[in-house]
Design a protein around this motif. Structure first.
Motif, PDB file in Angstrom:
ATOM      1  N   SER A 159       0.824  -1.215   0.000  1.00 32.55           N
ATOM      2  CA  SER A 159       0.000   0.000   0.000  1.00 32.55           C
ATOM      3  C   SER A 159       0.857   1.264   0.000  1.00 32.55           C
ATOM      4  CB  SER A 159      -0.935  -0.004   1.214  1.00 32.55           C
ATOM      5  OG  SER A 159      -0.189  -0.106   2.417  1.00 32.55           O
ATOM      6  N   HIS A 160       2.132   1.131  -0.293  1.00 33.07           N
ATOM      7  CA  HIS A 160       3.049   2.274  -0.344  1.00 33.07           C
ATOM      8  C   HIS A 160       2.624   3.211  -1.479  1.00 33.07           C
ATOM      9  CE1 HIS A 160       6.775   4.560  -0.672  1.00 33.07           C
ATOM     10  NE2 HIS A 160       7.205   3.973   0.447  1.00 33.07           N
ATOM     11  N   PRO A 161       2.691   4.533  -1.281  1.00 30.46           N
ATOM     12  CA  PRO A 161       2.306   5.483  -2.339  1.00 30.46           C
ATOM     13  C   PRO A 161       3.053   5.279  -3.661  1.00 30.46           C
ATOM     14  CG  PRO A 161       2.699   6.649  -0.271  1.00 30.46           C
ATOM     15  CD  PRO A 161       3.077   5.216  -0.041  1.00 30.46           C
ATOM     16  N   LEU A 162       4.266   4.796  -3.614  1.00 32.34           N
ATOM     17  CA  LEU A 162       5.044   4.603  -4.842  1.00 32.34           C
ATOM     18  C   LEU A 162       4.490   3.503  -5.743  1.00 32.34           C
ATOM     19  CD1 LEU A 162       8.699   5.025  -3.538  1.00 32.34           C
ATOM     20  CD2 LEU A 162       7.398   6.616  -4.957  1.00 32.34           C
ATOM     21  N   VAL A 163       3.693   2.612  -5.173  1.00 30.25           N
ATOM     22  CA  VAL A 163       3.099   1.552  -5.995  1.00 30.25           C
ATOM     23  C   VAL A 163       2.173   2.174  -7.033  1.00 30.25           C
ATOM     24  CG1 VAL A 163       1.598  -0.486  -5.975  1.00 30.25           C
ATOM     25  CG2 VAL A 163       3.333  -0.193  -4.187  1.00 30.25           C
ATOM     26  N   GLU A 164       1.383   3.158  -6.637  1.00 28.47           N
ATOM     27  CA  GLU A 164       0.483   3.845  -7.573  1.00 28.47           C
ATOM     28  C   GLU A 164       1.184   4.946  -8.353  1.00 28.47           C
ATOM     29  OE1 GLU A 164      -3.394   5.367  -6.654  1.00 28.47           O
ATOM     30  OE2 GLU A 164      -3.795   3.608  -5.406  1.00 28.47           O
ATOM     31  N   GLN A 165       2.016   5.725  -7.684  1.00 27.99           N
ATOM     32  CA  GLN A 165       2.677   6.871  -8.316  1.00 27.99           C
ATOM     33  C   GLN A 165       3.721   6.457  -9.333  1.00 27.99           C
ATOM     34  OE1 GLN A 165       4.530   8.925  -5.069  1.00 27.99           O
ATOM     35  NE2 GLN A 165       2.603   9.755  -4.287  1.00 27.99           N
ATOM     36  N   GLY A 166       4.327   5.325  -9.122  1.00 31.59           N
ATOM     37  CA  GLY A 166       5.487   4.950  -9.919  1.00 31.59           C
ATOM     38  C   GLY A 166       6.724   5.560  -9.280  1.00 31.59           C
ATOM     39  N   MET A 167       7.876   5.108  -9.740  1.00 30.19           N
ATOM     40  CA  MET A 167       9.091   5.571  -9.094  1.00 30.19           C
ATOM     41  C   MET A 167      10.138   5.927 -10.139  1.00 30.19           C
ATOM     42  SD  MET A 167      11.298   3.791  -6.049  1.00 30.19           S
ATOM     43  CE  MET A 167      11.236   2.203  -6.801  1.00 30.19           C
ATOM     44  N   ASP A 168      10.627   7.150 -10.025  1.00 25.39           N
ATOM     45  CA  ASP A 168      11.785   7.545 -10.818  1.00 25.39           C
ATOM     46  C   ASP A 168      12.950   7.714  -9.845  1.00 25.39           C
ATOM     47  OD1 ASP A 168      11.410  10.007  -9.543  1.00 25.39           O
ATOM     48  OD2 ASP A 168      10.521  10.955 -11.301  1.00 25.39           O
ATOM     49  N   ILE A 169      14.085   8.057 -10.371  1.00 27.56           N
ATOM     50  CA  ILE A 169      15.286   8.109  -9.535  1.00 27.56           C
ATOM     51  C   ILE A 169      15.198   9.184  -8.453  1.00 27.56           C
ATOM     52  CG2 ILE A 169      16.627   9.591 -11.088  1.00 27.56           C
ATOM     53  CD1 ILE A 169      17.920   6.614  -9.016  1.00 27.56           C
ATOM     54  N   GLU A 170      14.550  10.299  -8.755  1.00 24.12           N
ATOM     55  CA  GLU A 170      14.416  11.367  -7.750  1.00 24.12           C
ATOM     56  C   GLU A 170      13.507  10.934  -6.608  1.00 24.12           C
ATOM     57  OE1 GLU A 170      14.208  11.979 -11.107  1.00 24.12           O
ATOM     58  OE2 GLU A 170      16.182  12.942 -11.246  1.00 24.12           O
ATOM     59  N   ARG A 171      12.375  10.298  -6.930  1.00 23.13           N
ATOM     60  CA  ARG A 171      11.493   9.796  -5.867  1.00 23.13           C
ATOM     61  C   ARG A 171      12.212   8.740  -5.040  1.00 23.13           C
ATOM     62  NH1 ARG A 171       6.321   9.291  -9.557  1.00 23.13           N
ATOM     63  NH2 ARG A 171       5.395  11.326  -9.180  1.00 23.13           N
ATOM     64  N   TYR A 172      12.931   7.887  -5.711  1.00 20.77           N
ATOM     65  CA  TYR A 172      13.687   6.837  -5.022  1.00 20.77           C
ATOM     66  C   TYR A 172      14.647   7.457  -4.017  1.00 20.77           C
ATOM     67  CZ  TYR A 172      17.054   3.038  -4.371  1.00 20.77           C
ATOM     68  OH  TYR A 172      17.883   2.095  -3.824  1.00 20.77           O
TER      69      TYR A 172
END
Length: 144
Positions: free
Chosen positions: A11-24
């Motif tokens: 249920s982590h927000p990144l699952v829906e948002q997707g992840m790029d290197i900056e978010r990571y």
């Protein structure tokens, strides 16, 4: 051969948002370290891009890392061969590692006195074949 993936609670927000290197890089991370190292292999990849991540949690055990990540917003970056078959048991999602990466190879290490011992040779070959098949099977099933 294997590659790094990211593991987060399902249920982590990144699952829906997707992840790029900056978010990571902007999220808190868990690191599996047995010797108290301050950095992992991923940190050196990030440094090549002028980035760093905040290691919020260091644990010496793989299973402990999975259990802790399942109850936090931390990201765990680990080899797919380690997490591919058990992440779902902890309610974890596997996301692609957001950087270009070269595959890496696992090594089996033993003492030289066992180099020519038939039972040891047999055992090493068995371990090699089983791990190779398991990792290849996981990569075929991999959706990241």
């Amino acid at each position: 051969q294997d590659k790094f993936v990211c593991v987060v609670r399902d249920s982590h927000p990144l699952v829906e948002q997707g992840m790029d290197i900056e978010r990571y890089a902007s999220h808190s991370h868990a690191l599996i370290t047995m010797g108290g190292e301050r950095k992992g292999a991923v940190d050196y990849l990030l440094e090549e891009r002028g980035l760093s991540r905040r290691i919020a949690l260091r644990v010496p055990h793989f299973i402990a890392a999975l259990a802790l990540v399942a109850n936090t917003d931390y990201i765990l970056t680990a080899p797919y061969g380690l997490v591919g078959s058990c992440a779902h048991h902890y309610g974890l999602a596997i996301l692609p590692f957001p950087m270009e990466q070269k595959p890496f190879t696992y090594s089996i290490i033993w003492h030289e006195r066992y180099m020519k011992e038939p039972a040891h040779i047999w055992f090493r070959q068995l371990v090699y074949e089983e791990l190779t098949q398991k990792i290849n099977r996981l990569h075929l099933e991999c959706k990241v």
